[in-house]
Structures are given as structure tokens and as C-alpha cells.
Scaffold this active site. Structure first.
Site, PDB file in Angstrom:
ATOM      1  N   HIS A 165      13.287  12.513  20.340  1.00 54.56           N
ATOM      2  CA  HIS A 165      13.764  13.894  20.357  1.00 54.56           C
ATOM      3  C   HIS A 165      12.645  14.903  20.552  1.00 54.56           C
ATOM      4  O   HIS A 165      12.900  16.052  20.953  1.00 54.56           O
ATOM      5  CB  HIS A 165      14.537  14.190  19.070  1.00 54.56           C
ATOM      6  CG  HIS A 165      15.594  15.243  19.219  1.00 54.56           C
ATOM      7  ND1 HIS A 165      15.462  16.335  20.040  1.00 54.56           N
ATOM      8  CD2 HIS A 165      16.823  15.372  18.631  1.00 54.56           C
ATOM      9  CE1 HIS A 165      16.547  17.088  19.958  1.00 54.56           C
ATOM     10  NE2 HIS A 165      17.392  16.513  19.118  1.00 54.56           N
ATOM     11  N   ASP A 380      27.958  11.420  36.859  1.00 51.37           N
ATOM     12  CA  ASP A 380      28.599  10.429  37.731  1.00 51.37           C
ATOM     13  C   ASP A 380      27.492   9.673  38.462  1.00 51.37           C
ATOM     14  O   ASP A 380      26.793  10.236  39.301  1.00 51.37           O
ATOM     15  CB  ASP A 380      29.529  11.126  38.725  1.00 51.37           C
ATOM     16  CG  ASP A 380      30.225  10.164  39.672  1.00 51.37           C
ATOM     17  OD1 ASP A 380      29.919   8.960  39.626  1.00 51.37           O
ATOM     18  OD2 ASP A 380      31.049  10.622  40.479  1.00 51.37           O
TER      19      ASP A 380
END
Length: 451
Positions: A165, A380
Site C-alpha cells: 500500500h 476488461d
């Protein structure tokens, strides 16, 4: 809903491998910002995406496509292929070694349908879907990304990952994964070129704290947590348009146009606190993760993929929160978000340097992150959008008992809404469910539950 908590399956993994950038990259040292390397962000965070089988997969090996796209994207995001080093005063720097990210190819004897109608956390056998490769779970001197691509016997796919992170927030990670998806579609360069520019979130010289920071100031964490960790149950709650509308009906007209994030945060903060039966005199905090990029003048440039977030903190006592109407909590949440300015962010960076990069106050905290706009569900890679894309577990390894996420989700009825996973002790969870059902009795709250 299928009993997904009892689902058991077998995963066959190949040997983990390092995926390096497809071309030679710069060998250099790139310091993280003073927002990036705070203690609160020094952990690995898990995410997961479930892709159903589509005709566009036919004749292709999507794992091969994904692996090659990763290597191409790493040419532009080459710091991800490096390793973190810690210097004087705990300052973190990326050593751009080009070693690569850790990648695992796998196959599972399970179909996507077997996971049931509710594809949201907690996920069964998650440790099989993202193998904890030895030597990869730390913050320093290890891969900054761990990814497992698992083929399902129905032809579907699961991509699970764990990222450091300190390198990126959700928006930065989504930007990188968007570049991977573009490479998978045959593009040669990302549509948004990454920029480093971490100095924009560095402390001033000399550093000076000019704002009040309730997230780092107040009662010390001597009590640990108000939640007993040996009796934790996790539920994911679905809030569709009807549930959100019902919650708004409890607000005065002047507050009904507040954002869904603000309304849900205030609502869950108040009723979670009631369910926990907190000492009335105890200070409680609702900490909302805010994307601060647009709060700068000029705004942070497009392409920045570091941590551009603030922990806006609403503070009150349990008595005031629980005895006042929902509007009270909402106004506190809204004001805390409004307090996040460029000056506030500079003051946070200065505080980090002055106080040794502290962890925020955990005691009495409820932390909420809205990832509905990060774009994970829209990714996608050549075989359509995911059935679920977002957080894999609450809070990673650092703060599972206080942290929740808002994730975009479409249920089996075709309703678009938000899924919110929450951890509580069993009795408190039972109480919370009853409270929410009573409030939303026209639309009983839909949830799943796993220990």
C-alpha cells in the site's frame, strides 16, 4: 443463496515466478512521499476479480495474455518491479532493480456458479486463490505485487493480488491495472502515462503542523481495540437504491442530497457503535478515506499513482453519536471531509516527519474506504467485465476489525448497489442486523455471513 461458506475446492499451482518488465528499465532510487510511507500504509492489501467465461476467451489462454500484458505494463510502471528500502528516519525509497513482481499460474476444480449468488467478501478458500509465497509478505526487500491467475473448470478466471500500500492507493492501483488491460488489448503505450511526482506530498521545510488531525491525535492506543478478536464474524451487506432511499428518508430535507458515501458512512458508524454497546463517555471516530488529488491548486496531475489520500476524521463521544439522530453523525462526516484541503495535506506530511510517521488512532475507530469510483469493476483484459472486482478481505493484515469498504456490485436481480463488508463480535453483529432490518423493514437488508 448458495452456501458458499462451506465450499471446498482444490487449486493446482505452478511454481511462482518473477515477471520482469518486458524491456530494460532505469536502475535508480525513487523516494516515496511522506504520505506514502506513513505507518498506516505499511502493509500488503488484497484484492480479487472474478471473470465469467465468455466467447471472447475461446482459443486463447487468458493467463498467458495477462502475464505478457503485465510485463509490458511494467515497462512504464517499472518502480513496481523494484524493492523498497528503508533509510534514515524510516524514510522509504524504491530501489528500481527490475527484479519483477511475483506471479502464480493456477487451475481450480470449481466453477464460478459454485461460489453462489453473492460474490463478495469473505471468499471461501481465499488462501488457495492467492498463495502466500514465502518471502513475499513483508514491506521491505520483497516483491511489491503478488498476483495469482486461476483458471476455473467452467472457463472462467479469478485474478487475485496483494499490493504494497505504500506504493499506491486504490486509484493508483486501478491506473496500473488499466494499463495492463490496455496492453492485453494490443496497445503499445498506456492511454494515461504514469508520473512519479511524489514530492507533491512531501513535508515542507521546516515542517510545521498547521491543522488539527484527530486521526493521529487523542487517546493513545493503550486499550488496544474495543473488539475482541477471538470472536469475530464477518458479514457483507448489500445496499441497493431502495435501501439508500429508505436511509435518506430518516434525514431532514436539507441533508437528503448528501452523497451516498456520506450517508452510508454516517448510518453504519452510528448503528455499529450502538451494536457494540460502547462506553457512553468513550471517544469514537469515523475515519473516511478521501481522495485529495482535486483538493490541490492546481490539482495533482493526471497519471500520478501514489497515495493521494487523507484520513478525514469525525470525532464525538459514543453517547452523543447514539443519542442524537442520524443527521448529527452525517453532519460530522461531511464537515470532516470538507476539512481536507491542500493545507491539510501539507500539515499531515509535516506531522509524519515530526512524529516519526505514526499509525493513526485505532481505539474507537471505524474506518471506511469508498472504492466504488476506483474503476476496478470496469477493467476488461479482453474477456469482458468482472462479476466482482474489489477488496478481497477487510483491512488486510493491519486493521480487519475496524475497516470497511464500499464496493460496486450488481446482484442476481440485476440491481446496481454497494456491498459493505463489516467485522463485529457475534452478539454485536446479531444486534446490528436486527437494527438494520428494523430500520429498513420495507426492504430487509440482504447479507451473507461467514466466520
Amino acid at each position: 443463496m448458495a452456501p458458499t461458506n462451506s465450499l471446498v475446492f482444490t487449486v493446482r499451482r505452478r511454481e511462482p515466478e518473477l515477471i520482469a518488465p518486458a524491456k530494460a528499465t532505469y536502475r535508480e532510487y525513487k523516494p516515496l512521499s511522506d504520505i506514502d510511507d506513513q505507518e498506516t500504509l505499511r502493509f500488503q492489501f488484497p484484492a480479487i476479480s472474478f471473470f465469467p467465461c465468455t466467447p471472447s476467451m475461446e482459443g486463447k489462454d487468458p493467463v498467458k495474455v495477462f502475464r505478457e500484458a503485465l510485463a509490458k505494463a511494467l515497462v512504464f510502471y517499472y518502480p513496481f518491479a523494484g524493492r523498497l528500502r528503508e533509510g534514515p528516519d524510516r524514510k522509504l525509497t524504491v530501489d528500481c532493480t527490475g527484479e519483477g513482481i511475483m506471479f502464480i499460474e493456477a487451475d481450480a476444480d470449481v466453477t464460478l456458479d459454485q461460489f453462489g449468488d453473492a460474490l463478495y467478501p469473505p471468499f471461501p478458500c481465499f488462501e488457495e486463490l492467492l498463495y502466500d509465497v514465502p518471502g513475499c509478505s513483508g514491506v521491505l526487500n520483497c516483491p511489491l505485487l503478488l498476483i495469482q491467475a486461476t483458471r476455473l473448470k467452467c472457463g472462467g478466471l479469478i485474478f487475485a493480488l496483494r499490493f504494497n500500500h505504500t506504493m499506491s492507493d486504490a486509484y493508483g492501483l486501478a491506473q496500473f491495472l488499466t494499463a495492463v488491460s490496455e496492453m492485453a488489448h494490443g496497445e503499445s503505450v498506456p492511454s494515461v502515462m504514469p508520473i512519479w511526482e511524489r514530492h507533491l506530498f512531501n513535508a515542507r521545510y521546516p515542517p510545521r503542523v498547521t491543522c488539527t488531525h484527530h486521526e493521529y491525535e487523542g487517546v493513545a492506543n493503550t486499550e488496544g481495540t474495543i473488539i475482541p478478536l477471538d470472536d469475530i464474524v464477518q458479514r457483507s451487506f448489500f445496499f441497493g437504491p431502495s435501501e439508500i432511499s429508505t436511509i435518506r428518508s430518516f434525514l431532514p430535507h436539507s441533508l437528503r442530497q448528501s452523497s451516498t458515501f456520506e450517508v452510508l458512512t454516517a448510518f453504519l458508524w452510528r448503528y455499529r457503535t450502538i451494536a457494540l454497546d460502547v462506553d457512553p463517555n468513550k471517544e469514537v471516530r469515523a475515519i473516511s478515506i478521501v481522495n485529495a488529488r482535486s483538493r490541490f491548486n492546481p490539482p495533482i496531475p493526471m497519471g500520478f499513482y501514489g497515495n493521494g489520500i487523507a484520513f478525514s476524521t469525525a470525532l464525538t463521544t459514543a453517547r452523543k453519536l447514539c443519542q442524537n439522530p442520524l443527521a448529527y453523525a452525517l453532519e460530522l462526516v461531511k464537515q470532516a471531509k470538507a476539512d481536507i484541503t491542500e493545507e491539510y495535506m501539507k500539515s499531515v506530511a509535516d506531522l509524519m516527519v515530526i512524529r516519526g510517521r505514526p499509525l493513526f488512532i485505532l481505539d474507537g475507530a471505524f474506518l471506511v474506504s469508498d472504492v466504488t469510483r476506483a474503476g476496478f469493476i470496469d477493467l476488461d483484459f479482453g474477456w469482458g467485465r468482472a462479476a466482482y472486482a474489489g477488496v478481497a478481505a477487510i483491512g488486510g493484515e493491519l486493521m480487519p476489525w475496524i475497516m470497511s469498504f464500499f464496493v460496486r456490485f450488481k446482484n442476481k436481480r440485476g440491481e446496481d448497489g454497494i456491498v459493505v463488508p463489516i467485522c463485529l463480535p457475534t452478539l454485536a453483529m446479531d444486534k446490528l442486523v436486527k437494527q438494520l432490518d428494523n430500520m429498513l423493514k420495507e426492504q430487509p437488508i440482504r447479507s451473507n455471513c461467514r466466520l
